[in-house]
Design a protein around this motif. Structure first.
Motif, PDB file in Angstrom:
ATOM      1  N   TYR A 126       0.852  -1.182   0.000  1.00 38.29           N
ATOM      2  CA  TYR A 126       0.000   0.000   0.000  1.00 38.29           C
ATOM      3  C   TYR A 126       0.889   1.235   0.000  1.00 38.29           C
ATOM      4  CZ  TYR A 126      -3.605  -3.323   1.189  1.00 38.29           C
ATOM      5  OH  TYR A 126      -4.459  -4.398   1.158  1.00 38.29           O
ATOM      6  N   ASP A 144       3.783   0.624   2.569  1.00 40.92           N
ATOM      7  CA  ASP A 144       3.680  -0.466   3.537  1.00 40.92           C
ATOM      8  C   ASP A 144       3.716  -1.802   2.819  1.00 40.92           C
ATOM      9  OD1 ASP A 144       3.388   1.364   5.600  1.00 40.92           O
ATOM     10  OD2 ASP A 144       1.207   1.332   5.495  1.00 40.92           O
ATOM     11  N   TYR A 146       3.082  -5.958   3.566  1.00 44.89           N
ATOM     12  CA  TYR A 146       2.504  -6.939   4.474  1.00 44.89           C
ATOM     13  C   TYR A 146       2.833  -8.335   3.950  1.00 44.89           C
ATOM     14  CZ  TYR A 146       0.076  -2.836   6.154  1.00 44.89           C
ATOM     15  OH  TYR A 146      -0.201  -1.592   6.653  1.00 44.89           O
ATOM     16  N   PHE A 152       4.855  -6.497   9.371  1.00 42.27           N
ATOM     17  CA  PHE A 152       4.871  -5.465   8.346  1.00 42.27           C
ATOM     18  C   PHE A 152       6.256  -4.836   8.235  1.00 42.27           C
ATOM     19  CE2 PHE A 152       3.975  -3.157  12.237  1.00 42.27           C
ATOM     20  CZ  PHE A 152       4.706  -1.976  12.109  1.00 42.27           C
ATOM     21  N   ASN A 181       3.542  -9.156  13.977  1.00 39.13           N
ATOM     22  CA  ASN A 181       2.127  -9.373  13.701  1.00 39.13           C
ATOM     23  C   ASN A 181       1.283  -8.922  14.889  1.00 39.13           C
ATOM     24  OD1 ASN A 181       0.520 -10.311  11.505  1.00 39.13           O
ATOM     25  ND2 ASN A 181      -0.208 -11.932  12.873  1.00 39.13           N
ATOM     26  N   LEU A 184       1.015  -5.210  14.683  1.00 42.32           N
ATOM     27  CA  LEU A 184       0.159  -4.888  13.535  1.00 42.32           C
ATOM     28  C   LEU A 184      -1.306  -5.081  13.912  1.00 42.32           C
ATOM     29  CD1 LEU A 184      -0.308  -4.169  10.570  1.00 42.32           C
ATOM     30  CD2 LEU A 184       0.083  -6.575  10.017  1.00 42.32           C
ATOM     31  N   ASN A 185      -1.627  -6.173  14.605  1.00 42.51           N
ATOM     32  CA  ASN A 185      -3.007  -6.410  15.038  1.00 42.51           C
ATOM     33  C   ASN A 185      -3.484  -5.306  15.964  1.00 42.51           C
ATOM     34  OD1 ASN A 185      -3.274  -8.746  13.531  1.00 42.51           O
ATOM     35  ND2 ASN A 185      -2.635 -10.074  15.209  1.00 42.51           N
ATOM     36  N   LEU A 187      -2.411  -2.166  15.950  1.00 42.13           N
ATOM     37  CA  LEU A 187      -2.612  -0.972  15.129  1.00 42.13           C
ATOM     38  C   LEU A 187      -3.875  -1.064  14.292  1.00 42.13           C
ATOM     39  CD1 LEU A 187       1.034  -0.366  13.851  1.00 42.13           C
ATOM     40  CD2 LEU A 187      -0.187   0.943  15.608  1.00 42.13           C
ATOM     41  N   SER A 188      -4.243  -2.276  13.910  1.00 42.59           N
ATOM     42  CA  SER A 188      -5.417  -2.486  13.051  1.00 42.59           C
ATOM     43  C   SER A 188      -6.728  -2.428  13.803  1.00 42.59           C
ATOM     44  CB  SER A 188      -5.313  -3.845  12.348  1.00 42.59           C
ATOM     45  OG  SER A 188      -4.159  -3.880  11.550  1.00 42.59           O
ATOM     46  N   ASP A 189      -6.701  -2.629  15.112  1.00 43.10           N
ATOM     47  CA  ASP A 189      -7.944  -2.624  15.895  1.00 43.10           C
ATOM     48  C   ASP A 189      -8.532  -1.239  16.052  1.00 43.10           C
ATOM     49  OD1 ASP A 189      -7.951  -5.326  16.192  1.00 43.10           O
ATOM     50  OD2 ASP A 189      -6.994  -5.313  18.156  1.00 43.10           O
TER      51      ASP A 189
END
Length: 189
Positions: A126, A144, A146, A152, A181, A184-185, A187-189
């Protein structure tokens, strides 16, 4: 001078092209998943925490250290969970300053990202240039990666406004980041 630094960064990445996991990559000989205590004393970590940035609604903190930096980076940033007694590194970022040289930074960033495309072949990628989330008058351009194995990698340039430099001494910079990971999880929440 900057061209030499970018060449050194790319050459150091080329030796890693067989790696298939973010934890196999290093910034200044330090990897995601290692204990920060293997590189800093408890006292050094606590001192850096005084100036660190805590992520909202979490125990994650980012601290910056210049003493670890070798010739490649001006300083290194580490992210870890403050409640983790082992101080496991969840993300690491190498930062190279580009004072008032955003366009040069972007050119070098593209060179590093081309190498990342080889290293992280098959990754979701991305790319985005937009106002900085912290300071909308400033600009950040990031790419970015993945990998299929998780975690990442990111390469980015930030163009801080003159006001941000005068207020905080924030300098335009190139960042090369690796993250777990788990982070990353978060940050994604």
């Amino acid at each position: 001078m900057r061209t030499i630094i970018i060449l050194v960064l790319i050459i150091s990445l080329q030796s890693l092209t067989k790696a298939d996991n973010i934890a196999e990559f290093e910034i200044e000989d330090i990897s995601v998943g290692e204990s920060l205590l293997d590189h800093l004393t408890f006292k050094e970590i606590k001192k850096a925490e005084k100036y660190g940035s805590v992520y909202p609604d979490s125990n994650y903190i980012a601290i910056s250290i210049s003493k670890i930096s070798g010739p490649k980076y001006n300083y290194i940033e580490f992210v870890y969970n403050q409640k983790d007694k082992k101080y496991i590194i969840e993300a690491i970022t190498g930062i190279v300053e580009y004072p008032d040289k955003y366009e040069e930074c972007k050119k070098d960033m593209i060179s590093v990202s081309e190498e990342f495309k080889i290293i992280f072949k098959g990754s979701e990628i991305y790319e985005d240039e937009r106002p900085h989330a912290f300071e909308p008058s400033s600009t950040v351009y990031q790419i970015d990666f993945y990998p299929k194995s998780g975690g990442f990698a990111r390469v980015s340039c930030t163009d801080w406004t003159k006001e941000m430099f005068e207020e905080n001494r924030w300098v335009d910079n190139l960042k090369i980041s690796l993250g777990s990971n788990k982070f990353l999880n978060f940050l994604s929440d």
